[in-house]
Design a protein around this motif. Structure first.
Motif, PDB file in Angstrom:
ATOM      1  N   UNK A 156       0.887  -1.120  -0.063  1.00  0.00           N
ATOM      2  CA  UNK A 156      -0.079   0.060   0.053  1.00  0.00           C
ATOM      3  C   UNK A 156       0.855   1.372   0.098  1.00  0.00           C
ATOM      4  N   UNK A 157       0.571   2.349  -0.849  1.00  0.00           N
ATOM      5  CA  UNK A 157       1.239   3.536  -0.807  1.00  0.00           C
ATOM      6  C   UNK A 157       0.384   4.544  -0.111  1.00  0.00           C
ATOM      7  N   UNK A 158       0.945   4.930   1.295  1.00  0.00           N
ATOM      8  CA  UNK A 158       0.144   5.905   2.008  1.00  0.00           C
ATOM      9  C   UNK A 158      -0.244   7.229   1.404  1.00  0.00           C
ATOM     10  N   UNK A 159       0.846   7.860   0.462  1.00  0.00           N
ATOM     11  CA  UNK A 159       0.840   9.113  -0.028  1.00  0.00           C
ATOM     12  C   UNK A 159      -0.404   8.984  -1.115  1.00  0.00           C
ATOM     13  N   UNK A 160      -0.612   7.932  -2.010  1.00  0.00           N
ATOM     14  CA  UNK A 160      -1.893   7.601  -2.682  1.00  0.00           C
ATOM     15  C   UNK A 160      -3.132   7.762  -1.936  1.00  0.00           C
ATOM     16  N   UNK A 161      -3.037   7.032  -0.706  1.00  0.00           N
ATOM     17  CA  UNK A 161      -4.178   6.594   0.108  1.00  0.00           C
ATOM     18  C   UNK A 161      -4.748   8.065   0.701  1.00  0.00           C
ATOM     19  N   UNK A 162      -3.753   8.761   0.948  1.00  0.00           N
ATOM     20  CA  UNK A 162      -4.149  10.250   1.549  1.00  0.00           C
ATOM     21  C   UNK A 162      -4.728  11.227   0.388  1.00  0.00           C
ATOM     22  N   UNK A 163      -4.071  10.965  -0.795  1.00  0.00           N
ATOM     23  CA  UNK A 163      -4.471  11.750  -1.764  1.00  0.00           C
ATOM     24  C   UNK A 163      -5.822  11.303  -2.115  1.00  0.00           C
ATOM     25  N   UNK A 164      -6.264  10.093  -2.064  1.00  0.00           N
ATOM     26  CA  UNK A 164      -7.582   9.623  -2.528  1.00  0.00           C
ATOM     27  C   UNK A 164      -8.570  10.118  -1.511  1.00  0.00           C
ATOM     28  N   UNK A 165      -8.267   9.899  -0.117  1.00  0.00           N
ATOM     29  CA  UNK A 165      -9.082  10.019   1.216  1.00  0.00           C
ATOM     30  C   UNK A 165      -9.557  11.723   0.951  1.00  0.00           C
ATOM     31  N   UNK A 166      -8.360  12.477   0.746  1.00  0.00           N
ATOM     32  CA  UNK A 166      -8.730  14.093   0.774  1.00  0.00           C
ATOM     33  C   UNK A 166      -9.586  14.422  -0.584  1.00  0.00           C
ATOM     34  N   UNK A 167      -9.385  13.570  -1.551  1.00  0.00           N
ATOM     35  CA  UNK A 167     -10.143  14.340  -2.723  1.00  0.00           C
ATOM     36  C   UNK A 167     -11.495  13.462  -2.883  1.00  0.00           C
ATOM     37  N   UNK A 168     -11.538  12.195  -2.515  1.00  0.00           N
ATOM     38  CA  UNK A 168     -12.969  11.583  -2.652  1.00  0.00           C
ATOM     39  C   UNK A 168     -13.783  11.754  -1.382  1.00  0.00           C
ATOM     40  N   UNK A 169     -13.633  11.968  -0.281  1.00  0.00           N
ATOM     41  CA  UNK A 169     -14.188  12.200   0.826  1.00  0.00           C
ATOM     42  C   UNK A 169     -13.713  13.585   1.937  1.00  0.00           C
ATOM     43  N   UNK A 170     -13.840  14.509   0.992  1.00  0.00           N
ATOM     44  CA  UNK A 170     -13.294  16.106   1.540  1.00  0.00           C
ATOM     45  C   UNK A 170     -14.017  16.401   2.872  1.00  0.00           C
ATOM     46  N   UNK A 171     -15.430  15.734   3.094  1.00  0.00           N
ATOM     47  CA  UNK A 171     -15.579  16.397   4.178  1.00  0.00           C
ATOM     48  C   UNK A 171     -15.159  15.653   5.605  1.00  0.00           C
ATOM     49  N   UNK A 172     -14.639  14.483   5.623  1.00  0.00           N
ATOM     50  CA  UNK A 172     -14.246  13.550   6.806  1.00  0.00           C
ATOM     51  C   UNK A 172     -12.450  13.915   6.755  1.00  0.00           C
ATOM     52  N   UNK A 173     -11.622  14.127   5.395  1.00  0.00           N
ATOM     53  CA  UNK A 173     -10.429  14.058   5.604  1.00  0.00           C
ATOM     54  C   UNK A 173     -10.065  15.513   4.824  1.00  0.00           C
ATOM     55  N   UNK A 174      -9.424  16.354   5.883  1.00  0.00           N
ATOM     56  CA  UNK A 174      -8.867  17.571   5.258  1.00  0.00           C
ATOM     57  C   UNK A 174      -7.656  17.917   6.106  1.00  0.00           C
ATOM     58  N   UNK A 175      -6.860  19.077   5.548  1.00  0.00           N
ATOM     59  CA  UNK A 175      -5.753  19.376   6.332  1.00  0.00           C
ATOM     60  C   UNK A 175      -6.026  20.606   7.498  1.00  0.00           C
ATOM     61  N   UNK A 176      -7.254  20.673   7.517  1.00  0.00           N
ATOM     62  CA  UNK A 176      -7.484  21.803   8.577  1.00  0.00           C
ATOM     63  C   UNK A 176      -8.837  21.355   9.319  1.00  0.00           C
ATOM     64  N   UNK A 177      -9.022  21.531  10.581  1.00  0.00           N
ATOM     65  CA  UNK A 177      -9.975  21.552  11.261  1.00  0.00           C
ATOM     66  C   UNK A 177     -10.970  22.713  11.484  1.00  0.00           C
ATOM     67  N   UNK A 178     -12.270  22.640  11.602  1.00  0.00           N
ATOM     68  CA  UNK A 178     -13.075  23.980  11.989  1.00  0.00           C
ATOM     69  C   UNK A 178     -12.893  24.400  13.555  1.00  0.00           C
ATOM     70  N   UNK A 179     -12.620  25.808  13.366  1.00  0.00           N
ATOM     71  CA  UNK A 179     -12.225  26.199  14.925  1.00  0.00           C
ATOM     72  C   UNK A 179     -13.652  26.393  15.449  1.00  0.00           C
ATOM     73  N   UNK A 180     -13.686  25.815  16.873  1.00  0.00           N
ATOM     74  CA  UNK A 180     -14.647  26.076  17.574  1.00  0.00           C
ATOM     75  C   UNK A 180     -14.562  27.262  18.391  1.00  0.00           C
TER      76      UNK A 180
END
Length: 158
Positions: free
Chosen positions: A107-131
């Motif tokens: 498994x390629x972790x970089x490709x896994x991260x890329x797919x997760x960020x692009x296919x499931x944007x609402x769950x996997x992103x580089x920033x978290x909403x500020x409370x």
């Protein structure tokens, strides 16, 4: 039926050639360059002639599916069988033995991260909403104490 300069490209052999290029995975820019037209013209023809647009879309579908499948295989890893050596009978020229080895693409972790960020944007992103309820008060001053040992320098009676 289309008439004019574009007729050669939006139907018949011209359209077949464009669809062949798209099926090979060519980008719009590469197709436009091969056609020798301007980008604006290419996209105007797609708007003006829905059959032309649909033919391009269908032709691009297979390479896109292959690319997505390859990306998923890279992300998750994949087992495959590789033929390494074939033994041929010198008298009949027929293959009598084929050696196969089962291999694994890790498994390629970089490709896994890329797919997760692009296919499931609402769950996997580089920033978290500020409370807003947990804001830090920057106006509060903190008292800092520093301890410095004397190392016996004041007790010296010389």
């Amino acid at each position: 039926m289309a008439t004019g300069v574009y007729q050669d490209w939006i139907e018949g052999e011209g359209l077949e050639m464009i669809c062949k290029w798209a099926g090979l995975g060519w980008t719009d820019q590469q197709i436009i360059r091969a056609m020798g037209i301007k980008e604006r013209t290419f996209y105007m023809w797609q708007k003006k002639f829905p059959e032309f647009h649909e033919a391009l879309k269908v032709a691009k579908r297979n390479p896109n599916i292959e690319i997505e499948t390859s990306m998923i295989d890279l992300a998750c890893g994949k087992a495959y069988v590789e033929e390494t050596k074939s033994v041929i009978d010198p008298k009949t020229s027929r293959i009598i033995k084929v050696e196969r080895i089962k291999k694994q693409i890790p498994p390629n972790p970089t490709m896994l991260i890329f797919l997760a960020k692009n296919r499931m944007r609402d769950r996997y992103r580089d920033y978290c909403p500020v409370d807003d309820s947990e804001q830090i008060n920057e106006d509060v001053q903190q008292e800092v104490q520093i301890y410095l040992p004397d190392n016996g320098s004041e007790d010296d009676d010389s």
